[in-house]
Design a protein around this motif. Sequence first.
Motif, mmCIF file in Angstrom:
data_model
loop_
_atom_site.group_PDB
_atom_site.id
_atom_site.type_symbol
_atom_site.label_atom_id
_atom_site.label_comp_id
_atom_site.label_asym_id
_atom_site.label_seq_id
_atom_site.Cartn_x
_atom_site.Cartn_y
_atom_site.Cartn_z
ATOM 1 N N ASP A 68 0.790 -1.241 0.000
ATOM 2 C CA ASP A 68 0.000 0.000 0.000
ATOM 3 C C ASP A 68 0.819 1.286 0.000
ATOM 4 O OD1 ASP A 68 -1.805 2.088 0.359
ATOM 5 O OD2 ASP A 68 -2.500 1.453 2.313
ATOM 6 N N VAL A 70 3.452 3.800 -0.736
ATOM 7 C CA VAL A 70 4.537 4.244 -1.598
ATOM 8 C C VAL A 70 5.539 5.085 -0.819
ATOM 9 C CG1 VAL A 70 5.092 5.697 -3.587
ATOM 10 C CG2 VAL A 70 3.169 4.126 -3.704
ATOM 11 N N GLY A 84 -3.430 -2.561 -3.589
ATOM 12 C CA GLY A 84 -4.761 -3.124 -3.740
ATOM 13 C C GLY A 84 -5.624 -2.201 -4.575
ATOM 14 N N GLN A 85 -6.826 -2.654 -4.856
ATOM 15 C CA GLN A 85 -7.740 -1.831 -5.649
ATOM 16 C C GLN A 85 -8.175 -0.581 -4.877
ATOM 17 O OE1 GLN A 85 -8.827 -2.417 -8.932
ATOM 18 N NE2 GLN A 85 -7.360 -4.115 -9.059
ATOM 19 N N ASP A 86 -7.988 -0.570 -3.554
ATOM 20 C CA ASP A 86 -8.329 0.604 -2.748
ATOM 21 C C ASP A 86 -7.129 1.467 -2.416
ATOM 22 O OD1 ASP A 86 -11.006 0.016 -2.647
ATOM 23 O OD2 ASP A 86 -10.832 -1.144 -0.798
ATOM 24 N N ASP A 87 -5.977 1.103 -2.969
ATOM 25 C CA ASP A 87 -4.774 1.882 -2.672
ATOM 26 C C ASP A 87 -4.554 2.931 -3.756
ATOM 27 O OD1 ASP A 87 -4.534 0.284 -0.454
ATOM 28 O OD2 ASP A 87 -3.096 -1.092 -1.379
ATOM 29 N N LEU A 88 -3.375 3.491 -3.773
ATOM 30 C CA LEU A 88 -3.030 4.495 -4.779
ATOM 31 C C LEU A 88 -3.199 3.917 -6.184
ATOM 32 C CD1 LEU A 88 -1.849 7.240 -3.873
ATOM 33 C CD2 LEU A 88 0.389 6.383 -4.465
ATOM 34 N N PRO A 89 -3.736 4.680 -7.136
ATOM 35 C CA PRO A 89 -3.772 4.200 -8.521
ATOM 36 C C PRO A 89 -2.338 3.970 -9.016
ATOM 37 C CG PRO A 89 -5.170 6.134 -8.259
ATOM 38 C CD PRO A 89 -4.379 5.999 -6.991
ATOM 39 N N GLU A 92 -0.213 6.941 -10.425
ATOM 40 C CA GLU A 92 0.409 7.836 -9.449
ATOM 41 C C GLU A 92 1.619 7.167 -8.813
ATOM 42 O OE1 GLU A 92 -0.733 10.798 -9.213
ATOM 43 O OE2 GLU A 92 -2.499 10.404 -10.422
ATOM 44 N N MET A 96 5.855 8.189 -8.807
ATOM 45 C CA MET A 96 6.701 8.378 -7.623
ATOM 46 C C MET A 96 7.812 7.342 -7.541
ATOM 47 S SD MET A 96 3.946 9.167 -4.625
ATOM 48 C CE MET A 96 2.269 9.400 -5.213
ATOM 49 N N SER B 42 -9.397 4.294 3.240
ATOM 50 C CA SER B 42 -8.421 3.653 2.362
ATOM 51 C C SER B 42 -7.627 4.720 1.621
ATOM 52 C CB SER B 42 -9.129 2.747 1.355
ATOM 53 O OG SER B 42 -9.761 3.525 0.358
ATOM 54 N N THR B 43 -6.457 4.320 1.157
ATOM 55 C CA THR B 43 -5.612 5.232 0.390
ATOM 56 C C THR B 43 -6.372 5.801 -0.799
ATOM 57 O OG1 THR B 43 -3.656 3.985 1.048
ATOM 58 C CG2 THR B 43 -3.445 5.411 -0.879
ATOM 59 N N ARG B 44 -7.072 4.919 -1.513
ATOM 60 C CA ARG B 44 -7.801 5.360 -2.701
ATOM 61 C C ARG B 44 -8.836 6.421 -2.348
ATOM 62 N NH1 ARG B 44 -8.543 2.873 -7.905
ATOM 63 N NH2 ARG B 44 -6.635 1.822 -7.309
ATOM 64 N N ASP B 71 2.830 10.002 0.485
ATOM 65 C CA ASP B 71 2.437 9.488 -0.834
ATOM 66 C C ASP B 71 1.135 10.115 -1.316
ATOM 67 O OD1 ASP B 71 1.149 8.091 1.212
ATOM 68 O OD2 ASP B 71 1.428 6.107 0.293
#
Lengths: 206, 206
Positions: A68, A70, A84-89, A92, A96, B42-44, B71
Motif C-alpha cells: 500500500d 509508496v 490493492g484496488q483501494d490503494d493508490l492508482p 500515481e 513516484m 483507504s488510500t484510494r 504518498d
Amino acid sequence: MDFKLYVITNQNIAQGKDNLEVVKEAIIGGADIIQLREKDMSTRNLVNMGNELKVITKSAEVPLIVNDRVDIALAIDADGVHLGQDDLPIKEARKMMGNDKIIGISTHSLEQAIEAAAMGADYIGVGPVFPTQTKPNYNPVGLELVEKVSQRVEIPFVAIGGIKLDNIHEVIKAGAKRVAVVSGIVGVEDIESAARSYYKNLIKCL
Amino acid sequence: MDFKLYVITNQNIAQGKDNLEVVKEAIIGGADIIQLREKDMSTRNLVNMGNELKVITKSAEVPLIVNDRVDIALAIDADGVHLGQDDLPIKEARKMMGNDKIIGISTHSLEQAIEAAAMGADYIGVGPVFPTQTKPNYNPVGLELVEKVSQRVEIPFVAIGGIKLDNIHEVIKAGAKRVAVVSGIVGVEDIESAARSYYKNLIKCL
Ligand code: NI
C-alpha cells in the motif's frame, strides 16, 4: 524479477515471533519475495521495521515489497510496492516510484487483471482463490479466475488466498506458477519447514 | 506561508456533513489552512477526497495539508504534509516532498519543537494544550509549553488541543499566534459560524 513463493507478513498471527525472525525463517525455507504488510502499525514503526527487514532481504537477494504505502517504500528504498484496488492508482505510484521499482497489483477479476497489466504492473496478485481468514469479506474467485488469467494475461501473476499444502497442486494445475502465502507460513510454529514444504509442493507440480 | 486558523477534518465527528461541505464552510468562516486527517479511510478514498478538497482550497487560495501520508500528498499535489512523531521522519519526507512544499511537525515538548525547527520544519504544532477528545491518550502540555515555544522557537507554531472559544484568549496570551481546531469547528452544527467566532476571538486577542 521473478519468484515462486511470495510470503506476506502479519505480525498479528505470528506465533510470538517478530517479523525479523519470521522473514529470516521464511527465506531460509524458500520464500523468494517478501511483502511487508502490517495494517495496525504507525508509519514510523513501519519504516523502522522495513529498514531492519531490508538488511535480511538484501543479503538474501530477495525483493522486499511494501504493501500500500509508496511513501514507506521510498523511505526505505524497498524493491517495490504492492497496491490493492483501494490503494493508490498505479499511475500515481509509478510516477513516484519510477520504472526500476516493482509495482504489483491485487486483482479480483479478469477485467482488473487485464487493466493492471495494461497500466504497467510488473506482476499481479489473483485471488482470493479459496476462502481465507486474512480477507474474510472477499468472495473467493476460485480456480476459474486463475485459469482465465493464466490464459489471457502475459505478465507474471501470483495466486493468493487460502492456499494450503494440500491444495497448492490444484492452483498450479489451473495455471499458476507462483503462490503467495500468509497464514500457512507466517502463522505456524515452524516457519522454515512450512516454507520449505510449500516450495517443494510448488515446484513438484510445476 | 502563514495562517491563523488551522482546521483539521474528522469525518467521524462531522454532524452528517461530508468533508467537502465541512471544508467549504470552515473556509468561508475564516479557516486559512486545512488539514485532511482521516484515520479510517483507504488510500484510494483519501486520494479521491483529497482531489475534491483541493478544488475548494485552491480556489480559496488556502493551503491543503495531508496528515501523515507523503504518498497521498504527492499524489494529489497537496501544499504540504503534517507529520506526527510516529510518522515518517522529516528528513525522509523532505527528500520526497522537496523544498517548495510545507512540512509541519506535531511536537509535545520543547525538545521536540527545537528539533523539528532544526530539521527544517516549516511550522510546528504544539499540544495538546488542553485535554481533548481527539487525542484522549495524550497528557496536555499546558499553556507552559506554548509560552516556552513562543520564546525559544523562531518558526511558526500553531497551538492545538482542546482550544475552545472561551479559552482561546489564554492561548494567545501565552504567545500563540495561530490555533488549530478539530471538534470545536468540524463537530458542530454551524461550522461557518463556529469558524467565524474562533477567528474573531483569535484576532481580538492578538
Ligand atoms: Ni483575550
